[in-house]
Design an enzyme around this catalytic site. Structure first.
Site, PDB file in Angstrom:
ATOM      1  N   ASP A 161       7.958  -8.739  32.384  1.00 24.38           N
ATOM      2  CA  ASP A 161       7.534  -9.885  31.588  1.00 24.38           C
ATOM      3  C   ASP A 161       6.332  -9.478  30.746  1.00 24.38           C
ATOM      4  OD1 ASP A 161       6.946 -12.591  30.735  1.00 24.38           O
ATOM      5  OD2 ASP A 161       8.027 -13.287  32.492  1.00 24.38           O
ATOM      6  N   HIS A 212       3.237 -16.055  30.314  1.00 28.64           N
ATOM      7  CA  HIS A 212       4.548 -16.309  30.902  1.00 28.64           C
ATOM      8  C   HIS A 212       4.745 -15.540  32.206  1.00 28.64           C
ATOM      9  CE1 HIS A 212       8.914 -16.357  31.442  1.00 28.64           C
ATOM     10  NE2 HIS A 212       8.924 -17.424  30.675  1.00 28.64           N
ATOM     11  N   SER A 524      13.770 -19.294  31.981  1.00 25.04           N
ATOM     12  CA  SER A 524      12.919 -18.230  32.520  1.00 25.04           C
ATOM     13  C   SER A 524      11.923 -18.791  33.529  1.00 25.04           C
ATOM     14  CB  SER A 524      12.173 -17.517  31.389  1.00 25.04           C
ATOM     15  OG  SER A 524      11.343 -18.413  30.679  1.00 25.04           O
TER      16      SER A 524
END
Length: 1070
Positions: A161, A212, A524
């Site tokens: 990520d 994220h 996600s």
């Protein structure tokens, strides 16, 4: 200008008018822009896979062989990434001269070549309620509601990520030292990397600019008692593999490198927060590596994508890989739940809900008494209760009458409180008329009700308490699939997504520099829930399961809970499931997975389409993984069917239409009894929905329900199929104004065969070919051919030299015939086709499509006899296993019908005065020669069409398409030799002068406002079969011939290609 296929945004549809003619406004041709290279492709950069598996003691063998070979060819290059050959035997490179890639493709040590492309970070939305201080119970969101010691201890989870802010208190505030959650990691890119510049890797994967990856880490393993926040598996060890910078994209070779690093660090689970385009294909290099990881015992979890507004076939790669768990998103409004504490087990808490949302306020312990002596009573407490319940709690089963009646009967009998257990799996909010009722009422799940009943049978003095403890849980009454979650299936009609998890408005940790906590949405966000659940399951799995990850995937899917809806038909209300195209097996339920007594193989059934239907007899193996002998019964939970096409143009619609038409299932046995560890097979027979017309190509689905007679728990096996023929759907969308050719300087568009575009091939004065994909295709190729059929260029053979770089000038003018322009099937007619002699072979997967990229055979033709074949090869469900045999041309004898059936190839007859397979509006003016006697010097007719002849299942009459006939000579075995050199295109185009370009795994285009079009630049240069690139054509007239392989298509069969031949392009250089 470099020739290339590009994906260029054409802009917005002017408007879409749904009127009686269902016409669609064409694209604005003024918005096409030229690009020298595709915007998502890194120039001159490629990923190479080497042939074979390296010996254990010679890990550098293939790289050394490659370096030696490339040096001998005089190729200058730079290595971008080298890979761990245990997972991916290859390298990524950047060439000084892009033409050298053809030489590399010819090296014996090179197996596959892919371009290096940019990969988007998965989309997510930061929600507006980030000032909310309430904490969500993430563990309960996956069905874990008790106090078991589930923590994910000793399980390693890798997160690919944006990096992780390991300084956050919820992650221990440190990196790679004692007590830190983040024990592994690497930064492959650096802050400034945007996908197109050079990465600056280092060993610190700190995320302080995006968040994220930190959010995902919090869901998986965060733990912050100060802020009352706990992740799914708080004791799991994390690996942070940073593949995204602060802005932009990443590249597929960096993703592969990061996956291999996670493999080297011995991660048990890898969470991928990326999408390689919403193209529903399995075949990209990163998806192949992800699949290889799953084959090595590593669980790979990936988001299904956020293209829910773009129609079917939009699930994202690499989640389309067979072994990768593709995760969808559900909306989970949360409500307060409370606990019943039974005296038999202080650690066992039974969750309950109330109608008011408030807890039952009773301080003492109370005896609990069932009002029936069985747990399957159909009318428990519907009549007067003949027992004194004063000072006791009544345990009542739901069903048979409304809850108000049951509560009043218990109240009259003197009950202090009422506990109702559900009559179907799961918990629900009790619904009753509260007027005049002061007795406290709770509802628990069916499973907990049966457990509590069994405890009472063992101990008549059992008591319960109602502590004041509460927790937020998902509201079972409002569960629904998130609107943004992508629709499946895969382009091979495999069931994707696999499972669903919460993904809407989920609060988790964020980098301290960005606020420490935020709520975001996206698939996600859903994927980390499944990753954390797997960590908890792995902590508890037995040795046998550890050696077989497929068992765990099956158990997790079997015990997910399908999201259901109520439908009404007249006075009847039924419970059905939402389509599995958006939820897969359903909402993950870890508690049921941990306590499961059954596992099936397989855990999902892909039934294919009508032409390749394999649902008449399917075997399902059931194994008792519990500790007691029990009986399992079978039922069917149908799901709503989906019509994903617009019904007029046969292209996927933005918003699929749900219909209440369902498949039927017959079971070979209604139940089976299994001892612990015992397995048994049952046979399932599926019948597609009768209400659905095959022309609609609807996707039907549902679940096989397996009920344990002891625990009353339900397990599920999902299924899906298509009523229609995927192979018959148009690939090229001519309703959008494409295909067309267009001038590079004045945007003038040409669509008719007789039109002529004159270009100088200087600067921007070139030709553009615009194509819009209505369906995805595994192979898309473009050849350059002479403008007229009489200008035949003889193909090379074994006895002839290959064509030189200079071709004769072509100047013959075209005919003025205007064939009818259409590629849509006519209205269905009664079916008159003869029955086929055999059924397709049953398989779980589409049999015509291998799960790997199609490799182009070498240019060396195979020696074949000159004698013509007398019979056509029999078509089977599988591709032909003899790629080195010549392509035999059908004889001149016309067939009786051109109807396409699943087991019979379409034969294109030679031209006669009345061709049976084509019904053009106007007869072409080309006069065919007389029929020959069938020698090697006879004539082959190839019909180039926008859509090759498609016969709807319900029709026996071929549909006329826009066509024009070309006559080619086949003498002296030359056609056979050329077809060998490039079977994908030259089977169709024996007079090809060369190719412009080709692409693999092309997705269908969106039908949303961001309409896209595939655009190819033709600057007067071709790529020859000998590997020579950018060969300049002389002045003359040419056409572009576009060919797309149909779904389940065999590249060696002409009928499996859909083709288009362009208007004339006249080259007049100054």
């Amino acid at each position: 200008m470099k020739t290339s296929i590009i994906l260029s945004i054409l802009g917005f549809l002017t408007s879409i008018q749904l009127i009686s003619s269902a016409s669609i406004e064409k694209f604005s041709t003024s918005q096409i822009t030229l690009h020298k290279t595709p915007p998502d492709v890194i120039p001159n950069s490629y990923i190479l896979e080497f042939n074979g598996s390296p010996p254990k003691d010679q890990s550098e063998t293939f790289m050394n062989s490659f370096v030696k070979s490339i040096k001998n060819e005089g190729i200058n290059y730079k290595v971008r990434e080298t890979f761990n050959q245990k997972i991916f035997n290859g390298v990524s490179i950047k060439l000084d001269n892009d033409k050298d890639i053809e030489k590399i493709k010819g090296l014996k040590c090179v197996k596959n070549v892919w371009p290096v492309v940019q990969i988007q970070r998965t989309e997510f939305k930061i929600e507006d309620n980030n000032n909310n201080t309430n904490s969500q119970n993430l563990r309960d969101s996956i069905g874990l509601v008790d106090d078991r010691e589930q923590s994910g201890s000793e399980v390693k989870v890798g997160i690919l990520d944006t990096g992780i802010d390991y300084k956050h208190p919820a992650l221990g505030g440190c990196f790679k030292t004692e007590g830190c959650k983040v024990q592994f990691g690497f930064d492959f890119v650096g802050d400034d990397f945007n996908g197109s510049n050079d990465p600056k890797p280092d060993d610190d994967p700190l995320d302080e600019c995006v968040g994220h990856g930190t959010h995902a880490a919090g869901i998986i393993a965060g733990e912050d008692s100060t802020n009352n926040f706990t992740g799914i598996a708080p004791k799991a060890k994390l690996g942070a593999y940073r593949i995204f910078g602060c802005n932009g994209t990443t590249t597929n070779d960096i993703v592969i490198k990061a996956m291999e690093k996670a493999f080297e660090d011995k991660m048990n689970i890898i969470n991928l927060s990326l999408v390689s385009g919403n193209n529903a294909w399995f075949g990209s290099p990163e998806s192949l590596v992800a699949e290889k990881l799953t084959q090595n015992g590593i669980f790979v979890v990936a988001p299904a994508g956020t293209s829910g507004d773009k129609g079917i076939f939009k699930v994202s790669s690499p989640s389309t890989a067979p072994g990768v768990i593709s995760v969808a998103s559900v909306d989970t409004d949360q409500i307060n739940s409370f606990f019943i504490q039974p005296s038999c087990d202080p650690n066992h808490k039974i969750q309950y809900l109330t109608q008011s949302g408030d807890p039952i306020q009773l301080e003492n312990s109370f005896s609990i008494v069932p009002t029936s002596n069985v747990t399957n009573s159909k009318n428990d407490a519907c009549d007067a209760i003949n027992e004194d319940l004063t000072g006791k709690v009544a345990l009542i089963r739901k069903g048979g009458c409304d809850c108000t009646t049951k509560i009043n009967q218990a109240r009259v009998a003197g009950a202090t409180a009422v506990v109702i257990y559900n009559d179907v799996s799961g918990i629900a909010v009790p619904e009753f008329d509260s007027e005049g009722i002061s007795t406290p009422v709770a509802m628990i799940s069916c499973e907990d009700g049966v457990t509590l009943f069994n405890h009472i049978q063992k101990d008549n003095n059992l008591t319960v308490q109602f502590p004041s403890e509460n927790v937020l849980i998902n509201n079972p009454s409002t569960l629904k699939i998130s609107a943004f979650s992508s629709f499946g299936p895969s382009n091979e009609l495999d069931i994707k997504p696999d499972i669903a998890a919460p993904g809407k408005n989920i609060k988790s940790i964020f980098p301290v520099s960005l606020g420490s906590f935020k709520s975001i949405s996206g698939t996600s966000v859903s994927a980390p829930f499944v990753t954390g659940a797997l960590a908890l399951y792995m902590q508890n799995m037995q040795n046998g399961e550890k050696s077989n990850p497929e068992i765990i995937r099956n158990v997790i899917r079997n015990n997910a809970k399908p999201i259901t809806i109520k439908i009404s038909e007249g006075n009847k209300t039924s419970l059905v499931a939402s389509t599995i195209l958006q939820q897969g097996s359903g909402l993950i339920n870890l508690s049921d997975a941990l306590s499961s007594t059954i596992v099936t193989s397989p855990s999902k059934l892909s039934l294919n389409d009508s032409a390749n239907f394999n649902g008449k007899k399917r075997c399902l193996t059931l194994t008792n993984i519990g500790k007691e002998t029990t009986k399992f019964t079978f039922n069917h939970l149908p799901a709503q069917s989906i019509n994903g096409y617009d019904g007029v143009n046969l292209v996927p619609a933005d918003s699929p239409i749900t219909t209440n038409s369902f498949a039927n299932v017959k079971f070979s046995k209604s139940s089976i009894r299994l001892r612990p560890g015992e397995s048994q097979d049952i046979t399932l027979s599926f019948t597609p929905p009768e209400k659905e017309n095959e022309i609609n190509n609807s996707l039907y689905s549902g679940y096989i329900v397996i009920t344990d007679s002891l625990t009353k728990k339900n397990s599920y096996v999902s299924y899906m199929g298509m009523k229609g023929c995927l192979k018959n759907l148009p690939i090229l969308d001519d309703q959008s104004g494409a295909p067309f050719i267009q001038s590079g300087i004045n945007n003038q568009k040409f669509t008719l065969p007789e039109e002529v575009l004159t270009v100088s091939m200087k600067g921007d004065d070139i030709a553009l070919l615009g194509v819009r994909m209505a369906q995805g295709t595994k192979i898309l190729t473009v050849d350059v051919i002479p403008a007229e059929p009489n200008n035949v260029v003889e193909p090379p053979s074994e006895t002839q030299p290959k064509p030189t770089e200079t071709q004769p000038e072509v100047t013959i003018q075209p005919t003025e015939t205007k064939p009818k322009k259409t590629n849509r099937p006519k209205k269905a007619q009664p079916k008159k086709t003869e029955p086929t002699k055999s059924l397709p072979q049953e398989t779980d997967k589409p049999t015509d499509i291998p799960n790997k990229p199609i490799n182009t055979p070498s240019n060396k033709p195979t020696e074949t006899p000159n004698k013509p074949t007398k019979t056509l090869p029999k078509e089977t469900d599988k591709p032909t296993d003899t790629p080195n045999k010549p392509i035999n041309t059908p004889s001149n004898k016309p067939t009786d019908t051109a109807t396409e059936t699943p087991n019979q190839p379409i034969v294109t007859p030679t031209v006669t005065s009345n061709p049976p397979t084509i019904t053009p509006t106007v007869t072409p003016t080309v006069t065919p020669p007389a029929q020959s006697t069938g020698t090697d010097d006879d004539v082959v007719t190839i019909t180039s069409t926008i859509i090759t002849t498609v016969t709807p299942v319900a029709s026996a009459t071929p549909v006329a398409k826009r066509s024009f006939i070309k006559i080619y000579k086949r003498g002296n075995n030359k056609l056979k030799a050329r077809a060998f050199d490039n079977p994908e295109t030259n089977l169709l185009v024996p007079n090809s002068l060369g190719t412009i370009d080709d692409a693999q795994f092309v997705p269908r285009n969106d039908n949303s406002d961001n309409n896209q079009i595939l655009t190819l630049q033709f600057d007067g240069k071709i790529n020859k079969l000998d590997g020579t690139k950018d060969v300049e054509l002389p002045n003359g007239q040419y056409r572009l011939f576009l060919a797309a392989l149909r779904p389940f298509g065999d590249p060696k069969k002409k009928e499996d290609w859909e083709t288009f031949t362009s208007s004339i392009i006249e080259i007049k250089r100054e």
